[in-house]
Write an enzyme that holds these catalytic residues in place. Structure first.
Site, mmCIF file in Angstrom:
data_model
loop_
_atom_site.group_PDB
_atom_site.id
_atom_site.type_symbol
_atom_site.label_atom_id
_atom_site.label_comp_id
_atom_site.label_asym_id
_atom_site.label_seq_id
_atom_site.Cartn_x
_atom_site.Cartn_y
_atom_site.Cartn_z
ATOM 1 N N SER A 20 0.816 -1.217 0.000
ATOM 2 C CA SER A 20 0.000 0.000 0.000
ATOM 3 C C SER A 20 0.849 1.266 0.000
ATOM 4 C CB SER A 20 -0.927 0.024 1.223
ATOM 5 O OG SER A 20 -1.634 1.243 1.284
ATOM 6 N N LYS A 70 -13.739 -3.764 2.866
ATOM 7 C CA LYS A 70 -14.658 -2.670 2.521
ATOM 8 C C LYS A 70 -16.127 -3.038 2.709
ATOM 9 C CE LYS A 70 -11.579 -0.534 -0.898
ATOM 10 N NZ LYS A 70 -11.451 -0.077 -2.305
ATOM 11 N N ASP A 110 -13.947 6.151 -2.759
ATOM 12 C CA ASP A 110 -13.518 5.559 -4.025
ATOM 13 C C ASP A 110 -14.286 6.153 -5.201
ATOM 14 O OD1 ASP A 110 -11.538 3.877 -3.056
ATOM 15 O OD2 ASP A 110 -12.887 2.163 -2.811
ATOM 16 N N GLY A 133 -14.565 -7.112 -13.542
ATOM 17 C CA GLY A 133 -14.589 -7.512 -12.135
ATOM 18 C C GLY A 133 -15.912 -7.161 -11.497
ATOM 19 N N THR A 159 -17.706 -15.408 -13.249
ATOM 20 C CA THR A 159 -18.963 -16.110 -12.957
ATOM 21 C C THR A 159 -20.076 -15.072 -12.848
ATOM 22 O OG1 THR A 159 -17.681 -17.731 -11.693
ATOM 23 C CG2 THR A 159 -20.084 -17.783 -11.438
ATOM 24 N N PRO A 160 -20.844 -14.854 -13.920
ATOM 25 C CA PRO A 160 -21.838 -13.775 -13.921
ATOM 26 C C PRO A 160 -22.831 -13.841 -12.769
ATOM 27 C CG PRO A 160 -21.472 -14.547 -16.157
ATOM 28 C CD PRO A 160 -20.715 -15.476 -15.256
ATOM 29 N N GLN A 161 -23.237 -15.034 -12.348
ATOM 30 C CA GLN A 161 -24.240 -15.125 -11.288
ATOM 31 C C GLN A 161 -23.775 -14.462 -9.999
ATOM 32 O OE1 GLN A 161 -23.089 -17.496 -13.196
ATOM 33 N NE2 GLN A 161 -24.740 -18.813 -14.006
ATOM 34 N N TYR A 223 -2.148 -0.997 -9.214
ATOM 35 C CA TYR A 223 -0.934 -0.193 -9.396
ATOM 36 C C TYR A 223 0.341 -0.936 -9.005
ATOM 37 C CZ TYR A 223 -1.452 0.865 -4.350
ATOM 38 O OH TYR A 223 -1.583 0.775 -2.979
#
Length: 294
Positions: A20, A70, A110, A133, A159-161, A223
């Site tokens: 970080s 988060k 964000d 993502g 995995t779309p679901q 990054y």
């Protein structure tokens, strides 16, 4: 006593956390502001989060949060801002003390960080956004797309679901929404901004043609390492590439507003100098892109 024993304390939490850049950014800002505050990295996973939060004392002013925290911090907070509630993702915690009692407020910086970083390279409005993502940062990217005036967002995931929870979020900010697997064809989808929320170093399981890479800017929130596979491909096509450090700087500036003044919307005294110091601390120019030699 060490500096950490006496200073107002802040930290960035996550796992992994050693990469970080948040300490460099925050400490550069507090030096300009004349605040002798300490800011450290702390390796914390989901299981250790609650004990850590509950054990803080009045020397602590706040926390920055990265993955995987988060989405798990919210039950530990007394209040969450509108964007944090909307996205389900909080990356900033402010401690406000009254004697031994503490009020914990959560914020999502964000979303405005993404908007401000894109504004710095001239991206003021977009119509069609493609997000790679489906996690917490993807949720922030969808809301940021709405704030940039987008009409539609397309999400690509393995995995779309598992990313269907993003559909009502897109509807809440007025976007038409489509979702598909990485290996599904995307050639006919209009795109004028791509946002990758994939981890740094990850293999990119999708290919964009050179014409799209030359036309549509890329914000890759990773990054480390840099350039990513996707960032290098965009640069090869002569496209506009913005790395995750730019987003990190701009969302961190808003965190500094929160920690120093309690309000993400209230600019700092001499904020231009603060932002310049933060950008310089990680080798970026005013537009958020690496300076020569970095």
């Amino acid at each position: 006593m060490s500096r950490l024993d006496t200073a107002t304390r802040l930290a960035v939490l996550g796992s992994p956390i050693s990469h970080s850049k948040s300490p460099e950014l925050h400490l550069a800002a507090y030096e300009v502001l004349g605040l002798p505050w300490a800011y450290e990295r702390v390796e914390i996973d989901d299981q250790a989060l609650a004990p850590f939060i509950e054990s803080r004392d009045a020397s602590w002013r706040g926390l920055s949060l990265t993955m995987p925290l988060k989405q798990t911090i919210q039950p530990l907070l007394d209040q969450v801002d509108r964007i944090g509630s909307l996205t389900g993702a909080v990356n900033t915690v402010l401690f406000e003390w009254g004697g031994d009692a503490v009020h914990r407020s959560g914020f999502n910086t964000d979303v405005p960080g993404i908007v401000r970083a894109l504004n710095a390279v001239g991206v003021e409005t977009v119509r069609h956004v493609h997000v790679l993502g489906g996690g917490a940062t993807a949720a922030s990217a969808i809301v940021a797309a709405g704030e940039l005036g987008a009409e539609s967002v397309q999400v690509s995931v393995r995995t779309p679901q598992r990313a269907e929870s993003l559909r009502p979020l897109a509807a809440a900010v007025g976007l038409t929404f489509s979702i598909g697997a990485f290996d599904e064809p995307h050639a006919d989808e209009p795109t004028d901004l791509v946002v990758s929320t994939l981890p740094g170093g990850a293999e990119v399981p999708i290919t964009f043609d050179a014409a799209l890479r030359a036309h549509a800017p890329l914000l890759d929130v990773a990054y480390e390492p840099w350039p990513t596979q996707l960032g290098a491909a965009w640069a090869d096509a002569g496209g506009t590439v913005l790395g995750g450090l730019a987003m990190l700087v701009h969302q961190a500036l808003l965190q500094v507003r929160i920690f120093a003044g309690g309000d993400p919307f209230a600019p700092l005294a001499d904020e231009a100098s603060v932002l310049a110091a933060m950008l310089a601390a990680v080798g970026l120019g005013a537009d958020g892109r690496p300076r020569d030699g970095h």
